[in-house]
Motif scaffolding. Structure first.
Motif, PDB file in Angstrom:
ATOM      1  N   MET A 168      11.654  33.163  -3.641  1.00 60.63           N
ATOM      2  CA  MET A 168      11.008  33.305  -2.382  1.00 60.63           C
ATOM      3  C   MET A 168      12.036  33.950  -1.395  1.00 60.63           C
ATOM      4  O   MET A 168      13.062  33.945  -1.527  1.00 60.63           O
ATOM      5  N   ASN A 169      11.218  34.959  -0.546  1.00 64.11           N
ATOM      6  CA  ASN A 169      12.167  35.703   0.534  1.00 64.11           C
ATOM      7  C   ASN A 169      12.400  34.871   1.631  1.00 64.11           C
ATOM      8  O   ASN A 169      11.755  33.692   1.702  1.00 64.11           O
ATOM      9  N   GLU A 170      13.332  35.226   2.510  1.00 62.89           N
ATOM     10  CA  GLU A 170      13.593  34.525   3.588  1.00 62.89           C
ATOM     11  C   GLU A 170      12.529  34.429   4.752  1.00 62.89           C
ATOM     12  O   GLU A 170      12.382  33.141   5.019  1.00 62.89           O
ATOM     13  N   GLU A 171      11.724  35.097   4.729  1.00 64.49           N
ATOM     14  CA  GLU A 171      10.250  34.943   5.735  1.00 64.49           C
ATOM     15  C   GLU A 171       9.522  34.071   5.076  1.00 64.49           C
ATOM     16  O   GLU A 171       9.274  33.023   5.993  1.00 64.49           O
ATOM     17  N   GLU A 172       9.184  33.873   3.724  1.00 63.62           N
ATOM     18  CA  GLU A 172       8.578  32.592   3.277  1.00 63.62           C
ATOM     19  C   GLU A 172       9.260  31.423   3.456  1.00 63.62           C
ATOM     20  O   GLU A 172       8.612  30.575   3.722  1.00 63.62           O
ATOM     21  N   PHE A 173      10.337  31.317   3.144  1.00 63.52           N
ATOM     22  CA  PHE A 173      11.328  30.233   3.354  1.00 63.52           C
ATOM     23  C   PHE A 173      11.190  29.712   4.650  1.00 63.52           C
ATOM     24  O   PHE A 173      10.872  28.402   4.926  1.00 63.52           O
ATOM     25  N   THR A 174      11.352  30.445   5.625  1.00 59.42           N
ATOM     26  CA  THR A 174      11.373  30.187   7.147  1.00 59.42           C
ATOM     27  C   THR A 174       9.837  29.723   7.351  1.00 59.42           C
ATOM     28  O   THR A 174       9.960  28.632   8.097  1.00 59.42           O
ATOM     29  N   SER A 175       8.884  30.216   6.968  1.00 57.80           N
ATOM     30  CA  SER A 175       7.576  29.741   7.316  1.00 57.80           C
ATOM     31  C   SER A 175       7.413  28.183   6.749  1.00 57.80           C
ATOM     32  O   SER A 175       6.898  27.316   7.545  1.00 57.80           O
ATOM     33  N   PHE A 176       7.754  28.134   5.611  1.00 63.21           N
ATOM     34  CA  PHE A 176       7.605  26.542   4.984  1.00 63.21           C
ATOM     35  C   PHE A 176       8.704  25.773   5.615  1.00 63.21           C
ATOM     36  O   PHE A 176       8.109  24.648   5.883  1.00 63.21           O
ATOM     37  N   TYR A 177       9.784  26.197   5.702  1.00 58.03           N
ATOM     38  CA  TYR A 177      10.687  25.425   6.694  1.00 58.03           C
ATOM     39  C   TYR A 177      10.372  24.834   7.989  1.00 58.03           C
ATOM     40  O   TYR A 177      10.329  23.881   8.267  1.00 58.03           O
ATOM     41  N   LYS A 178       9.494  25.711   8.875  1.00 62.85           N
ATOM     42  CA  LYS A 178       9.260  25.390  10.118  1.00 62.85           C
ATOM     43  C   LYS A 178       7.863  24.572   9.871  1.00 62.85           C
ATOM     44  O   LYS A 178       7.951  23.668  10.703  1.00 62.85           O
ATOM     45  N   GLN A 179       7.295  24.610   8.879  1.00 64.94           N
ATOM     46  CA  GLN A 179       5.975  23.610   8.495  1.00 64.94           C
ATOM     47  C   GLN A 179       6.410  22.424   8.493  1.00 64.94           C
ATOM     48  O   GLN A 179       5.937  21.319   8.768  1.00 64.94           O
ATOM     49  N   ALA A 180       7.440  22.324   7.652  1.00 65.41           N
ATOM     50  CA  ALA A 180       8.144  21.080   7.208  1.00 65.41           C
ATOM     51  C   ALA A 180       8.661  20.243   8.283  1.00 65.41           C
ATOM     52  O   ALA A 180       8.597  18.940   8.536  1.00 65.41           O
ATOM     53  N   TYR A 181       9.352  21.050   9.191  1.00 67.77           N
ATOM     54  CA  TYR A 181      10.019  20.339  10.308  1.00 67.77           C
ATOM     55  C   TYR A 181       9.069  19.855  11.210  1.00 67.77           C
ATOM     56  O   TYR A 181       9.361  18.811  11.845  1.00 67.77           O
ATOM     57  N   SER A 182       8.006  20.757  11.454  1.00 66.32           N
ATOM     58  CA  SER A 182       6.916  20.262  12.378  1.00 66.32           C
ATOM     59  C   SER A 182       6.292  18.908  11.886  1.00 66.32           C
ATOM     60  O   SER A 182       6.113  18.081  12.464  1.00 66.32           O
ATOM     61  N   LEU A 183       5.984  18.960  10.603  1.00 72.60           N
ATOM     62  CA  LEU A 183       5.539  17.955   9.991  1.00 72.60           C
ATOM     63  C   LEU A 183       6.363  16.583   9.824  1.00 72.60           C
ATOM     64  O   LEU A 183       5.988  15.459  10.423  1.00 72.60           O
ATOM     65  N   MET A 184       7.488  16.720   9.760  1.00 72.65           N
ATOM     66  CA  MET A 184       8.615  15.640   9.935  1.00 72.65           C
ATOM     67  C   MET A 184       8.532  15.098  11.267  1.00 72.65           C
ATOM     68  O   MET A 184       8.421  13.838  11.495  1.00 72.65           O
ATOM     69  N   ASN A 185       8.389  16.032  12.351  1.00 71.78           N
ATOM     70  CA  ASN A 185       8.699  15.345  13.745  1.00 71.78           C
ATOM     71  C   ASN A 185       7.192  14.636  13.916  1.00 71.78           C
ATOM     72  O   ASN A 185       7.362  13.695  14.702  1.00 71.78           O
ATOM     73  N   SER A 186       6.184  15.028  13.401  1.00 74.68           N
ATOM     74  CA  SER A 186       4.976  14.379  13.571  1.00 74.68           C
ATOM     75  C   SER A 186       4.903  13.067  12.992  1.00 74.68           C
ATOM     76  O   SER A 186       4.396  12.140  13.309  1.00 74.68           O
ATOM     77  N   MET A 187       5.259  13.050  11.738  1.00 77.64           N
ATOM     78  CA  MET A 187       5.564  11.894  11.039  1.00 77.64           C
ATOM     79  C   MET A 187       6.434  10.759  11.689  1.00 77.64           C
ATOM     80  O   MET A 187       6.188   9.546  11.915  1.00 77.64           O
ATOM     81  N   GLY A 188       7.482  11.224  12.104  1.00 78.98           N
ATOM     82  CA  GLY A 188       8.545  10.418  12.921  1.00 78.98           C
ATOM     83  C   GLY A 188       7.807   9.902  14.148  1.00 78.98           C
ATOM     84  O   GLY A 188       7.989   8.935  14.509  1.00 78.98           O
ATOM     85  N   ALA A 189       7.290  10.829  14.961  1.00 81.78           N
ATOM     86  CA  ALA A 189       6.783  10.327  16.095  1.00 81.78           C
ATOM     87  C   ALA A 189       5.514   9.332  15.931  1.00 81.78           C
ATOM     88  O   ALA A 189       5.398   8.323  16.563  1.00 81.78           O
ATOM     89  N   PHE A 190       4.574   9.553  14.931  1.00 82.11           N
ATOM     90  CA  PHE A 190       3.600   8.594  14.422  1.00 82.11           C
ATOM     91  C   PHE A 190       4.200   7.201  14.123  1.00 82.11           C
ATOM     92  O   PHE A 190       3.667   6.324  14.476  1.00 82.11           O
ATOM     93  N   ARG A 191       5.062   7.416  13.240  1.00 80.36           N
ATOM     94  CA  ARG A 191       5.821   6.174  12.803  1.00 80.36           C
ATOM     95  C   ARG A 191       6.671   5.426  13.861  1.00 80.36           C
ATOM     96  O   ARG A 191       6.512   3.957  13.958  1.00 80.36           O
ATOM     97  N   SER A 192       6.992   5.893  14.911  1.00 81.22           N
ATOM     98  CA  SER A 192       7.625   5.291  16.133  1.00 81.22           C
ATOM     99  C   SER A 192       6.588   4.411  17.022  1.00 81.22           C
ATOM    100  O   SER A 192       6.930   3.616  17.823  1.00 81.22           O
ATOM    101  N   THR A 193       5.244   4.897  16.812  1.00 82.64           N
ATOM    102  CA  THR A 193       4.344   4.142  17.494  1.00 82.64           C
ATOM    103  C   THR A 193       3.852   2.774  16.635  1.00 82.64           C
ATOM    104  O   THR A 193       3.140   2.037  17.391  1.00 82.64           O
ATOM    105  N   LEU A 194       4.195   2.722  15.587  1.00 83.76           N
ATOM    106  CA  LEU A 194       3.792   1.534  14.866  1.00 83.76           C
ATOM    107  C   LEU A 194       4.772   0.235  15.230  1.00 83.76           C
ATOM    108  O   LEU A 194       5.753   0.354  14.790  1.00 83.76           O
ATOM    109  N   LYS A 195       4.200  -0.688  15.992  1.00 82.13           N
ATOM    110  CA  LYS A 195       5.207  -1.786  16.228  1.00 82.13           C
ATOM    111  C   LYS A 195       5.323  -2.750  15.088  1.00 82.13           C
ATOM    112  O   LYS A 195       4.309  -2.760  14.080  1.00 82.13           O
ATOM    113  N   THR A 196       6.558  -3.322  14.802  1.00 83.32           N
ATOM    114  CA  THR A 196       6.740  -3.893  13.781  1.00 83.32           C
ATOM    115  C   THR A 196       6.515  -5.589  13.843  1.00 83.32           C
ATOM    116  O   THR A 196       6.825  -6.290  12.914  1.00 83.32           O
ATOM    117  N   ASN A 197       6.264  -6.191  14.994  1.00 80.60           N
ATOM    118  CA  ASN A 197       6.023  -7.386  15.066  1.00 80.60           C
ATOM    119  C   ASN A 197       4.694  -7.869  14.953  1.00 80.60           C
ATOM    120  O   ASN A 197       3.675  -7.113  14.950  1.00 80.60           O
TER     121      ASN A 197
END
Length: 120
Positions: free
Chosen positions: A91-120
């Motif tokens: 894959m070229n740099e442009e394709e990689f960057t596109s997928f990387y940005k999507q992955a980063y955004s998904l990671m942030n969304s998952m992390g934010a959602f995870r932090s809303t789940l109380k463990t008690n």
């Protein structure tokens, strides 16, 4: 119609879409990667949504958080496979960057959602 809990989650929908994009792009990798990088990146990408779904049906937020952790690990695996694909010039740099940005955004969304789940 009734729906499963995970079907209401934006992170599940986003991870499903991301998995399909990974499936599509990995189909362009060389045939000799069929049982190596192609298989690895596809399984990891599918695992993101699968773990979200599995965790959402658990008995506790603590368990759901654990499965979201598995999803985040699978996402990191996909990103590493993307780096491998770029280094191998599948894959070229442009394709990689596109997928990387999507992955980063998904990671942030998952992390934010995870932090809303109380463990008690």
């Amino acid at each position: 119609m009734e729906t499963f809990k995970f079907e209401k989650l934006r992170i599940w929908h986003t991870s499903m879409d991301f998995g399909e994009l990974i499936f599509e792009v990995s189909g362009k990798f060389p045939n000799d990667e069929k049982y190596n990088l192609i298989s690895q990146i596809r399984r990891a990408a599918d695992s993101i949504a699968l773990n979200i779904a599995e965790g959402s049906t658990g008995q506790s937020n603590k368990e759901f958080r654990k499965f979201l952790g598995y999803s985040l690990r699978s996402l990191a695996e996909v990103v590493t496979c993307l780096h491998k694909a770029k280094r191998r010039k599948y894959m070229n740099e442009e394709e990689f960057t596109s997928f990387y940005k999507q992955a980063y955004s998904l990671m942030n969304s998952m992390g934010a959602f995870r932090s809303t789940l109380k463990t008690n």
